[in-house]
Design a protein around this motif. Structure first.
Motif, PDB file in Angstrom:
ATOM      1  N   GLU A 295       8.405   2.956   6.435  1.00 51.63           N
ATOM      2  CA  GLU A 295       7.674   3.078   5.597  1.00 51.63           C
ATOM      3  C   GLU A 295       6.683   3.722   6.836  1.00 51.63           C
ATOM      4  N   LEU A 296       7.269   3.401   7.915  1.00 49.99           N
ATOM      5  CA  LEU A 296       6.525   3.599   8.893  1.00 49.99           C
ATOM      6  C   LEU A 296       7.448   3.564  10.427  1.00 49.99           C
TER       7      LEU A 296
ATOM      8  N   LEU B  83      -4.115   7.620   7.122  1.00 49.54           N
ATOM      9  CA  LEU B  83      -3.755   8.519   7.621  1.00 49.54           C
ATOM     10  C   LEU B  83      -3.149   8.814   6.314  1.00 49.54           C
ATOM     11  N   ARG B  84      -1.744   8.168   5.848  1.00 51.99           N
ATOM     12  CA  ARG B  84      -0.943   8.253   5.088  1.00 51.99           C
ATOM     13  C   ARG B  84      -2.022   8.971   3.850  1.00 51.99           C
ATOM     14  N   ALA B  85      -3.085   7.872   3.911  1.00 54.39           N
ATOM     15  CA  ALA B  85      -3.528   8.521   1.798  1.00 54.39           C
ATOM     16  C   ALA B  85      -4.267   9.723   2.398  1.00 54.39           C
TER      17      ALA B  85
ATOM     18  N   GLN C 197      -7.294  -1.201  -6.187  1.00 54.85           N
ATOM     19  CA  GLN C 197      -5.347  -2.250  -6.011  1.00 54.85           C
ATOM     20  C   GLN C 197      -5.098  -1.524  -4.263  1.00 54.85           C
ATOM     21  N   LEU C 198      -5.605  -0.438  -4.161  1.00 51.43           N
ATOM     22  CA  LEU C 198      -5.924   0.233  -3.016  1.00 51.43           C
ATOM     23  C   LEU C 198      -6.409  -0.625  -1.365  1.00 51.43           C
ATOM     24  N   LEU C 199      -7.686  -0.674  -1.931  1.00 55.26           N
ATOM     25  CA  LEU C 199      -8.564  -1.425  -1.047  1.00 55.26           C
ATOM     26  C   LEU C 199      -7.845  -3.188  -1.198  1.00 55.26           C
TER      27      LEU C 199
ATOM     28  N   PHE D  94       0.752  -1.187  -0.070  1.00 53.15           N
ATOM     29  CA  PHE D  94       0.267   0.063  -0.003  1.00 53.15           C
ATOM     30  C   PHE D  94       1.114   0.744   0.217  1.00 53.15           C
ATOM     31  N   CYS D  95       1.842   1.325   0.164  1.00 53.29           N
ATOM     32  CA  CYS D  95       2.413   2.323   0.992  1.00 53.29           C
ATOM     33  C   CYS D  95       3.553   3.097  -0.579  1.00 53.29           C
ATOM     34  N   GLN D  96       3.410   1.519  -1.040  1.00 52.77           N
ATOM     35  CA  GLN D  96       4.953   2.119  -2.419  1.00 52.77           C
ATOM     36  C   GLN D  96       4.058   2.168  -3.460  1.00 52.77           C
ATOM     37  N   LYS D  97       2.578   2.573  -2.981  1.00 52.50           N
ATOM     38  CA  LYS D  97       1.699   3.029  -4.511  1.00 52.50           C
ATOM     39  C   LYS D  97       1.251   4.713  -4.187  1.00 52.50           C
ATOM     40  N   LEU D  98       1.343   5.200  -2.737  1.00 48.39           N
ATOM     41  CA  LEU D  98       1.072   5.901  -1.614  1.00 48.39           C
ATOM     42  C   LEU D  98       2.147   6.715  -0.866  1.00 48.39           C
TER      43      LEU D  98
END
Ligand code: G16
Length: 555
Positions: free
Chosen positions: A235-236, A443-445, A416-418, A198-202
């Protein structure tokens, strides 16, 4: 099994796990829970029951988790897990209670009666997964559980120290390998892997930053996060404390329950103003967020907040991927702050239902939706996706084929995110680790700072109190625990008290995990909420046989 070999089983039980107390023990909100020294025979017997349950489920794996979760160190308990990773079916709770309380002499006949009653085929294989928390009494109890399983010729598999939700995950995976691999690595691969994907996409943007402080409640959840921390690829940025060292005691002045109920930060928290922080509970199945504001006051973001954050974000993704035919709903309990319910219905426009305390009730109610978000205010919750929701979202994500129209690349990207959001969700039960990753992802999104998250709506001031009474079962409730039906006169008194306050609401119920009565009150000001809670506590004390000192009104 031939009767002669069963006789050996019960002789062994009498020798090794005698019932040495007459204290009646009841299957409560989440299994049996009491002082650890009263539990060995109970856990052994639950090992017997788990084998019977597995056989009734055609040999599918069931689970036993040795934990007293948010309770203090001297307590312990056992939670039973059904083959889909859910809590034990409610109709079996009475059976479990009966088996736990019979005398040693009646154990053999009662077990035989239960086997007959539930029509278990004792010639089938039986498989039981066993996990435990970090309490010093847990290894002994886990051994009692395994011995109970072995006694009825079931196969125990011990996972050692794991979070409760991990054990639920393992059980589900063992019975349905499409869900994942039933190992600790399998859990990390799926849940943490989805977070990283997820993080790699956003990329990080806006007011969100990756630093998060986490209170581990001196329990197992913090220890597992310490393992996860190393694999997060930046990522965190987790800063963990209360990990059980330096004499820190489990759940004592720390952890999600302490932070929620006392409305104060945990011991050991050294936070700069506006620093985002979270607190887990002792077995890693609950989480709340909090921060210290510029006035040095703690602002709490509890289970209601996490629910609204997740429901809002998932609804946004559903709209973005053009899957408006998939419905989403939210489930709460009476402890949900009135302001959160208003925000969900009026702002998010998501339907809400209210059920009795206990994840088992919320879980069932959430299954009525395509996507059901359920959270207790205490931070216990998760998100469930129906098979249809899963299939449709995956199909949009994969080839852009919506059941209604062919979707465009943006819709595909949202789907894809979902998919990643669904994969990082432990759908078997509330899971602090998975919920932490979900909240961070949302929160990131949204590029959201914790203070802006808190501004979405303003909680009504509320207060929870715990009260000792002679017998907490004299209180019975109805209407999802919002009204009590006994003892006589108590509800009338509560209604009178509530009527004095603007936006007043209060209820009482016996805890199913501690020997106490819980009192909840909310009103339009802090003083009003505190006074209402104390007045209701006094009414309970007077009408329901209070023990110890009568509660005092705030000065
Ligand atoms: C358990 C249940 C929760 C419940 C909590 C408190 O949590 O799983 O659903 O909210 O007990 O229950 P009660 O108010 O009846 O004491 P945990 O985290 O302690 O296992």
């Amino acid at each position: 099994m031939p009767p002669s070999s069963l006789r050996v089983v019960y002789a062994f039980a009498r020798e090794m796990y005698p019932k040495n107390s007459d204290v009646f023990i009841q299957y409560g909100t989440a299994g049996f829970r009491t002082k650890a020294n009263l539990l060995e025979h109970v856990v052994y017997r639950m090992g017997l029951l788990a084998v019977i349950r597995s056989r009734v489920k055609n040999g599918r794996t069931v689970g036993m988790m040795i934990t007293a979760s948010h309770n203090l160190e001297p307590d312990n308990g056992v939670k039973l897990v059904d083959p889909d990773g859910e809590m034990l079916e409610e109709s079996w709770e009475e059976i479990a209670t009966r088996l736990a309380n019979v005398s040693d002499n009646d154990l053999e006949s009662t077990t035989a009666e239960i086997i007959k009653q539930v029509n278990a085929d004792m010639s089938l294989k039986a498989s039981v997964f066993i996990g435990m928390d970090t309490r010093y009494t847990s290894p002994r109890l886990a051994a009692a559980a395994a011995n109970g399983v072995i006694a009825l010729k079931g196969t125990p598999k011990e996972f050692g120290i794991v979070t409760t939700p991990m054990l639920h995950f393992f059980v589900k995976c063992r019975n349905d390998n499409r869900y994942g691999t039933p190992t600790e690595e399998g859990y990390y691969d799926k849940i943490v892997g989805a977070f990283k994907a997820f993080c790699q996409k956003l990329p990080v943007f806006g007011d969100y930053n990756t630093t998060l402080y986490v209170d581990g409640a001196n329990g197992v959840g913090g220890k597992k996060l310490n393992i996860i921390k190393k694999s997060l690829d930046g990522e965190l940025d987790l800063h963990l404390f209360n990990l059980g060292g330096n004499g820190g005691k489990l759940n004592l002045n720390c952890g999600a329950d302490f932070v929620k109920v006392s409305q104060s930060p945990p011991a050991g928290a050294e936070l700069a103003p506006l620093q985002r922080a979270a607190a887990l509970d002792g077995d890693g199945d609950r989480i709340v967020y909090y921060y210290i504001d510029h006035n040095n006051e703690m602002q709490l973001l509890d289970g209601d907040r996490i629910a609204t954050l997740l429901a809002g974000y998932i609804a946004e993704l559903l709209r973005a991927c053009g899957a408006s035919h998939i419905n989403i709903g939210l489930v709460q309990t009476a402890y949900a702050n009135g302001a959160s319910t208003k925000y969900i219905t009026e702002h998010l426009k998501v339907p809400v239902s209210c059920v009795k305390t206990g994840v088992k009730h919320l879980h069932r109610a959430a299954q009525a939706f395509d996507i059901g978000v359920y959270f207790e205010a205490n931070g216990h919750g998760t998100v469930l996706y129906s098979d249809r929701a899963h299939a449709d979202i995956r199909s949009i994500a994969r080839d852009g084929v919506n059941v209604i129209v062919r979707s465009d690349p943006e819709q595909r990207a949202a789907a894809q995110l979902l998919c990643h959001v669904a994969d990082m969700t432990n759908q078997t039960v509330g899971d602090a680790v998975s919920d932490l990753l979900l909240a961070e992802a949302a929160l990131r999104a949204r590029g959201l700072h914790v203070a802006r998250w808190a501004r979405a709506y303003r909680d009504l001031p509320c207060r929870q109190l715990k009260l000792l009474v002679e017998d907490r079962n004299v209180i019975s409730t109805t209407d999802a625990e919002r009204k009590c039906t006994s003892p006589e006169g108590l509800q009338t008194k509560i209604d009178e008290l509530v009527a004095k306050y603007n936006s007043g609401r209060a209820f009482v119920r016996p805890s199913g995990t501690e020997d106490i009565v819980r009192v909840y009150a909310e009103a339009d000001t802090r003083t009003a909420a505190d006074t209402l809670a104390a007045e209701v506590a006094q009414a309970v004390f007077d009408l329901a046989g209070g023990r110890g000192e009568r509660p005092v009104l705030p000065a």
